[in-house]
Design an enzyme around this catalytic site. Sequence first.
Site, PDB file in Angstrom:
ATOM      1  N   LYS A  82     -15.136   2.143   2.162  1.00 45.62           N
ATOM      2  CA  LYS A  82     -14.425   2.263   3.446  1.00 45.62           C
ATOM      3  C   LYS A  82     -13.009   2.718   3.175  1.00 45.62           C
ATOM      4  CE  LYS A  82     -14.009   1.872   7.879  1.00 45.62           C
ATOM      5  NZ  LYS A  82     -13.555   3.288   7.875  1.00 45.62           N
ATOM      6  N   GLN A  86      -6.757   0.887  -1.545  1.00 44.78           N
ATOM      7  CA  GLN A  86      -7.692   0.495  -0.472  1.00 44.78           C
ATOM      8  C   GLN A  86      -8.630  -0.631  -0.913  1.00 44.78           C
ATOM      9  OE1 GLN A  86      -7.435   2.817   2.417  1.00 44.78           O
ATOM     10  NE2 GLN A  86      -8.289   1.096   3.524  1.00 44.78           N
ATOM     11  N   LYS A  95      -6.606  -3.861  -0.469  1.00 43.83           N
ATOM     12  CA  LYS A  95      -6.290  -4.045   0.953  1.00 43.83           C
ATOM     13  C   LYS A  95      -7.526  -4.525   1.701  1.00 43.83           C
ATOM     14  CE  LYS A  95      -4.535  -0.390   2.887  1.00 43.83           C
ATOM     15  NZ  LYS A  95      -4.202   0.806   3.719  1.00 43.83           N
ATOM     16  N   LYS A 145     -11.381   6.594  -0.497  1.00 43.39           N
ATOM     17  CA  LYS A 145     -10.442   7.471   0.220  1.00 43.39           C
ATOM     18  C   LYS A 145     -10.929   8.890   0.034  1.00 43.39           C
ATOM     19  CE  LYS A 145      -6.626   7.188   2.621  1.00 43.39           C
ATOM     20  NZ  LYS A 145      -6.118   6.067   3.424  1.00 43.39           N
ATOM     21  N   ASP A 174      -6.352   9.156   8.512  1.00 41.22           N
ATOM     22  CA  ASP A 174      -5.136   8.883   7.743  1.00 41.22           C
ATOM     23  C   ASP A 174      -4.209  10.032   8.132  1.00 41.22           C
ATOM     24  OD1 ASP A 174      -4.119   7.029   5.375  1.00 41.22           O
ATOM     25  OD2 ASP A 174      -3.463   9.043   4.860  1.00 41.22           O
ATOM     26  N   ASN A 182       0.640   8.215  14.060  1.00 45.77           N
ATOM     27  CA  ASN A 182      -0.102   7.079  14.612  1.00 45.77           C
ATOM     28  C   ASN A 182       0.539   5.740  14.272  1.00 45.77           C
ATOM     29  OD1 ASN A 182      -2.406   4.941  13.681  1.00 45.77           O
ATOM     30  ND2 ASN A 182      -2.884   5.867  15.648  1.00 45.77           N
TER      31      ASN A 182
HETATM   32  P1  NDP Z   1       0.027  10.763  10.950  1.00 38.79           P
HETATM   33  O1  NDP Z   1      -0.510  12.046  10.440  1.00 38.79           O
HETATM   34  O2  NDP Z   1      -0.339  10.320  12.316  1.00 38.79           O
HETATM   35  O3  NDP Z   1       1.613  10.737  10.836  1.00 38.79           O
HETATM   36  C1  NDP Z   1       2.235  10.930   9.615  1.00 38.79           C
HETATM   37  C2  NDP Z   1       3.736  10.910   9.823  1.00 38.79           C
HETATM   38  O4  NDP Z   1       4.363  10.875   8.546  1.00 38.79           O
HETATM   39  C3  NDP Z   1       4.257  12.145  10.511  1.00 38.79           C
HETATM   40  O5  NDP Z   1       5.409  11.811  11.222  1.00 38.79           O
HETATM   41  C4  NDP Z   1       4.579  13.054   9.342  1.00 38.79           C
HETATM   42  O6  NDP Z   1       5.539  14.048   9.620  1.00 38.79           O
HETATM   43  C5  NDP Z   1       5.118  12.076   8.338  1.00 38.79           C
HETATM   44  N1  NDP Z   1       4.849  12.584   6.993  1.00 38.79           N
HETATM   45  C6  NDP Z   1       3.642  12.802   6.418  1.00 38.79           C
HETATM   46  N2  NDP Z   1       3.761  13.279   5.173  1.00 38.79           N
HETATM   47  C7  NDP Z   1       5.071  13.383   4.960  1.00 38.79           C
HETATM   48  C8  NDP Z   1       5.836  13.802   3.856  1.00 38.79           C
HETATM   49  N3  NDP Z   1       5.262  14.227   2.709  1.00 38.79           N
HETATM   50  N4  NDP Z   1       7.191  13.746   3.991  1.00 38.79           N
HETATM   51  C9  NDP Z   1       7.763  13.294   5.154  1.00 38.79           C
HETATM   52  N5  NDP Z   1       7.083  12.876   6.223  1.00 38.79           N
HETATM   53  C10 NDP Z   1       5.766  12.917   6.130  1.00 38.79           C
HETATM   54  O7  NDP Z   1      -0.437   9.668   9.871  1.00 38.79           O
HETATM   55  P2  NDP Z   1      -0.495   8.084  10.034  1.00 38.79           P
HETATM   56  O8  NDP Z   1       0.541   7.615  10.963  1.00 38.79           O
HETATM   57  O9  NDP Z   1      -1.910   7.724  10.264  1.00 38.79           O
HETATM   58  O10 NDP Z   1      -0.155   7.614   8.544  1.00 38.79           O
HETATM   59  C11 NDP Z   1       1.175   7.275   8.147  1.00 38.79           C
HETATM   60  C12 NDP Z   1       1.112   6.409   6.901  1.00 38.79           C
HETATM   61  O11 NDP Z   1       0.399   5.207   7.199  1.00 38.79           O
HETATM   62  C13 NDP Z   1       0.376   7.021   5.703  1.00 38.79           C
HETATM   63  O12 NDP Z   1       0.978   6.569   4.511  1.00 38.79           O
HETATM   64  C14 NDP Z   1      -1.017   6.429   5.806  1.00 38.79           C
HETATM   65  O13 NDP Z   1      -1.680   6.432   4.561  1.00 38.79           O
HETATM   66  C15 NDP Z   1      -0.681   5.031   6.268  1.00 38.79           C
HETATM   67  N6  NDP Z   1      -1.748   4.291   6.941  1.00 38.79           N
HETATM   68  C16 NDP Z   1      -2.402   4.796   8.016  1.00 38.79           C
HETATM   69  C17 NDP Z   1      -3.369   4.056   8.657  1.00 38.79           C
HETATM   70  C18 NDP Z   1      -4.042   4.533   9.882  1.00 38.79           C
HETATM   71  O14 NDP Z   1      -4.815   3.761  10.455  1.00 38.79           O
HETATM   72  N7  NDP Z   1      -3.805   5.744  10.368  1.00 38.79           N
HETATM   73  C19 NDP Z   1      -3.770   2.731   8.153  1.00 38.79           C
HETATM   74  C20 NDP Z   1      -2.960   2.260   7.042  1.00 38.79           C
HETATM   75  C21 NDP Z   1      -2.007   3.031   6.468  1.00 38.79           C
HETATM   76  P3  NDP Z   1       5.098  15.581   9.784  1.00 38.79           P
HETATM   77  O15 NDP Z   1       4.435  15.650  11.122  1.00 38.79           O
HETATM   78  O16 NDP Z   1       6.325  16.363   9.677  1.00 38.79           O
HETATM   79  O17 NDP Z   1       4.128  15.842   8.651  1.00 38.79           O
HETATM   80  O1  2IT Z   2      -4.975   3.483   4.654  1.00 35.22           O
HETATM   81  C1  2IT Z   2      -5.773   3.000   5.483  1.00 35.22           C
HETATM   82  O2  2IT Z   2      -6.065   1.800   5.474  1.00 35.22           O
HETATM   83  C2  2IT Z   2      -6.331   3.885   6.491  1.00 35.22           C
HETATM   84  N1  2IT Z   2      -5.982   5.053   6.536  1.00 35.22           N
HETATM   85  C3  2IT Z   2      -7.361   3.361   7.458  1.00 35.22           C
HETATM   86  C4  2IT Z   2      -8.714   3.336   6.810  1.00 35.22           C
HETATM   87  C5  2IT Z   2      -9.858   2.995   7.726  1.00 35.22           C
HETATM   88  O3  2IT Z   2     -10.991   3.034   7.219  1.00 35.22           O
HETATM   89  O4  2IT Z   2      -9.655   2.700   8.893  1.00 35.22           O
END
Ligand code: NDP
Ligand code: 2IT
Length: 485
Positions: free
Chosen positions: A124, A145, A148, A160, A200, A274
């Site tokens: 997952k 992961q 976590k 992943k 992600d 997100n």
């Molecule tokens: P999104 O794609 O929705 O948003 C990512 C955000 O981070 C954007 O604002 C993006 O800016 C910025 N970003 C991404 N890469 C870079 C970079 N190299 N340098 C600067 N800014 C960057 O992703 P999420 O919100 O889903 O994910 C954000 C973080 O949370 C990640 O680390 C992800 O692994 C982690 N995460 C996500 C989960 C989920 O459920 N979605 C669960 C647990 C952790 P820009 O638009 O300019 O790229």
């Molecule tokens: O980093 C993370 O935990 C995620 N991007 C979510 C993974 C998931 O299976 O919902």
Amino acid sequence: MFWLRVSQRGRPEYNRLIVQTAALSCASDFEGNLSMDYVRQVLERLHRSSPAQPEYYQAAGEILRNLQPLLEKQPAYLHEAIIERIVEPERQILFRVCWTDDHGRIHVNKGYRIQFNSALGPYKGGLRFHPSVTSNVIKFLGFEQIFKNALTGLPIGGAKGGSDFDPKGKSDTEVMRFCQAFMTELFRHIGPTVDVPAGDIGVGAREIGYLYGQYKRLTHRYEGVLTGKGLAWGGSLARKEATGYGVVYFAQHMLREKRQDIVGKTCLVSGSGNVATYTIEKLYQLGAKPITCSDSSGTIHQPNGIDLAVLKQVKEVERGRLSEYAKRTKGATYVPAADYPQDGHAVWRFKADAAFPGATQNEVTVADARALLANGVTCVAEGSNMASTNDAIDVFIDSGICYGPGKAANAGGVAVSQLEMAQNSSMTAWTFEEVDARLHAIMEGIYRQCSETSKEFGNPGNFVMGANIAGFRKVADAMRQQGVY
Ligand code: NDP
Ligand code: 2IT
């Protein structure tokens, strides 16, 4: 002499095994701190066998170094080579993804799915679409992961995947064709009890929809093979909000332990996707004030508070940039990325009480960490995975502030993904309130494990050690019980 001390305690056959295994796997002179020597050797071997994977070494190093007190108490993990086995993915699937753009040009990207560990349940973890994706990035994310997912207490293994495809600037039809091409290879490796991908960075509801549609066409099955699905076709209420909300619930618990409250706290948030958006939403709901957000082009600083409605409109609806947000709101200053301090990130250089990284890995440098402390921050809860460099983590731990590492604080997303799987397999749908209540309980459970485990191993309040030991122990015990594989 750690090994000999241990060998005097137990049964003679077992002791012989201990010494033999130690001799095989530890080329040490049996002096000094052997569990640490052993970990160092595993890490060195990793450098040789998996070259050029710096983020993966960073993630593995952080976890393994924290295990020392556990390994001293429970040397069976060493003898049964749990550490050597756990750092090696069970399976790595690398594939080519060819697709055509709207002008008929052919593009070739790389696709990845790393099925890291299935001791606790089906693989997952999310999919990341971003040009920076390499097997190194996917491997560090998959490794994090595992632990976590273990902390959630739910039956899910760690994985992943992703691609170096960049969804930015692509039309919907291009994203759709890419997702279809990606799933055309991936579908044969996944399934609702085998491996369940999710979102992600760069993978949200739109991408999950295209991926799901292609899986269904190829397999002729309507089943919970992905999470983060649309609400009308198997998605769970509160999955979209889960990661951001969970991060804030985790911060609330850390603060309560120190008799503090999130109410009235001024907060720094990075990212604007997100995780960042729903961190901001929950902060407002609980009476805190988020004053920053960022994307890879720049940072917004808005002392009167981020305008959540405009943020959602610009980022979720229009898929626009924060430079556009700055033009539409009052009191916002926009700092372009070109103007960031050389040793870190603008978003961490403002006066505040708490910080919520929500963008990407290593977005908090050691200079950022020092600046946060100097500016009054007493609580850091990570939404992004491996948000802080190992040196920055040391600064937080040494300072004694509340510090929630990503693998604990951001586990709410994958936890609600598992709740989506549970709803799918029982063909039911729970209310928002029911899912949110379960998320609450899961985040409280993770907080308790971190806190209690940190105390058990003599480092109260060190949630990095608490999370790593608690997560590792669950996976390692399951691996031991399931035999060598
Ligand atoms: P999104 O794609 O929705 O948003 C990512 C955000 O981070 C954007 O604002 C993006 O800016 C910025 N970003 C991404 N890469 C870079 C970079 N190299 N340098 C600067 N800014 C960057 O992703 P999420 O919100 O889903 O994910 C954000 C973080 O949370 C990640 O680390 C992800 O692994 C982690 N995460 C996500 C989960 C989920 O459920 N979605 C669960 C647990 C952790 P820009 O638009 O300019 O790229
Ligand atoms: O980093 C993370 O935990 C995620 N991007 C979510 C993974 C998931 O299976 O919902």
